[in-house]
Write a protein that holds these residues in place. Structure first.
Motif, PDB file in Angstrom:
ATOM      1  N   ALA A  49     -23.995   9.859 -12.194  1.00  0.00           N
ATOM      2  CA  ALA A  49     -24.448   8.689 -11.441  1.00  0.00           C
ATOM      3  C   ALA A  49     -23.488   7.515 -11.623  1.00  0.00           C
ATOM      4  CB  ALA A  49     -25.841   8.272 -11.901  1.00  0.00           C
ATOM      5  N   ARG A  50     -23.570   6.571 -10.687  1.00  0.00           N
ATOM      6  CA  ARG A  50     -22.872   5.290 -10.813  1.00  0.00           C
ATOM      7  C   ARG A  50     -23.888   4.213 -10.418  1.00  0.00           C
ATOM      8  NH1 ARG A  50     -20.029   5.060  -6.515  1.00  0.00           N
ATOM      9  NH2 ARG A  50     -21.244   3.403  -5.598  1.00  0.00           N
TER      10      ARG A  50
ATOM     11  N   VAL B 245     -32.831   0.751  -7.963  1.00  0.00           N
ATOM     12  CA  VAL B 245     -31.527   1.085  -8.524  1.00  0.00           C
ATOM     13  C   VAL B 245     -30.576   1.454  -7.389  1.00  0.00           C
ATOM     14  CG1 VAL B 245     -30.304   2.503 -10.203  1.00  0.00           C
ATOM     15  CG2 VAL B 245     -32.725   1.968 -10.565  1.00  0.00           C
ATOM     16  N   SER B 246     -29.431   0.762  -7.326  1.00  0.00           N
ATOM     17  CA  SER B 246     -28.436   0.986  -6.277  1.00  0.00           C
ATOM     18  C   SER B 246     -27.163   1.568  -6.868  1.00  0.00           C
ATOM     19  CB  SER B 246     -28.077  -0.340  -5.594  1.00  0.00           C
ATOM     20  OG  SER B 246     -29.221  -0.945  -5.068  1.00  0.00           O
ATOM     21  N   GLY B 247     -26.427   2.307  -6.046  1.00  0.00           N
ATOM     22  CA  GLY B 247     -25.162   2.907  -6.443  1.00  0.00           C
ATOM     23  C   GLY B 247     -25.149   4.359  -5.991  1.00  0.00           C
ATOM     24  N   ARG B 248     -24.450   5.204  -6.736  1.00  0.00           N
ATOM     25  CA  ARG B 248     -24.513   6.642  -6.465  1.00  0.00           C
ATOM     26  C   ARG B 248     -25.621   7.198  -7.353  1.00  0.00           C
ATOM     27  NH1 ARG B 248     -19.430   9.537  -7.857  1.00  0.00           N
ATOM     28  NH2 ARG B 248     -20.467   9.949  -9.809  1.00  0.00           N
ATOM     29  N   VAL B 249     -26.847   7.137  -6.822  1.00  0.00           N
ATOM     30  CA  VAL B 249     -28.018   7.487  -7.621  1.00  0.00           C
ATOM     31  C   VAL B 249     -28.870   8.577  -6.972  1.00  0.00           C
ATOM     32  CG1 VAL B 249     -28.132   5.300  -8.870  1.00  0.00           C
ATOM     33  CG2 VAL B 249     -29.286   5.507  -6.668  1.00  0.00           C
ATOM     34  N   GLN B 250     -28.420   9.099  -5.842  1.00  0.00           N
ATOM     35  CA  GLN B 250     -29.113  10.226  -5.224  1.00  0.00           C
ATOM     36  C   GLN B 250     -28.176  11.415  -5.211  1.00  0.00           C
ATOM     37  OE1 GLN B 250     -31.184   9.468  -1.554  1.00  0.00           O
ATOM     38  NE2 GLN B 250     -32.110   7.597  -2.332  1.00  0.00           N
ATOM     39  N   GLY B 251     -28.746  12.602  -5.400  1.00  0.00           N
ATOM     40  CA  GLY B 251     -27.944  13.811  -5.442  1.00  0.00           C
ATOM     41  C   GLY B 251     -27.238  14.023  -6.770  1.00  0.00           C
ATOM     42  N   VAL B 252     -27.636  13.270  -7.795  1.00  0.00           N
ATOM     43  CA  VAL B 252     -27.021  13.381  -9.124  1.00  0.00           C
ATOM     44  C   VAL B 252     -28.103  13.581 -10.207  1.00  0.00           C
ATOM     45  CG1 VAL B 252     -24.930  12.094  -8.548  1.00  0.00           C
ATOM     46  CG2 VAL B 252     -26.937  10.857  -9.381  1.00  0.00           C
TER      47      VAL B 252
END
Length: 91
Positions: A67-68, A8-15
């Motif tokens: 997340a994004r 899974v790619s995108g803003r998926v860490q720290g969320v």
């Protein structure tokens, strides 16, 4: 029973994506694991009923609130003797 391997790619860490993934997968009766990758992606191996796997993938496309999700690479995975769905350490 089937298994799928997801990146899974995108803003998926720290969320809280991993915690959300564990709760979502367990709620669907899936087993497997989730972990962060050093390149910023999240890796998931999910195993269970095909309908539940498809629901998991659909929910991953949305992710948790902050997340994004830009992309999910999905492939078949070999089934294993998992007993739970767990969060693993970052690699």
């Amino acid at each position: 029973m089937i298994a799928r391997h997801l990146f899974v790619s995108g803003r998926v860490q720290g969320v809280f994506f991993r915690d959300w993934t564990v709760a979502t997968a367990r709620g669907l009766g899936l087993v497997g694991w989730v972990r962060n990758l050093s390149d910023g992606r999240v890796e998931i191996v999910a195993q269970g009923d095909e309908t539940a796997i498809e629901r998991m993938i659909a929910q991953c496309r949305q992710g948790p609130e902050n997340a994004r999700v830009d992309e999910i690479d999905i492939s078949d995975a070999p089934t294993e003797n998992f007993t739970i769905f767990e969060k693993r350490a970052t690699v």
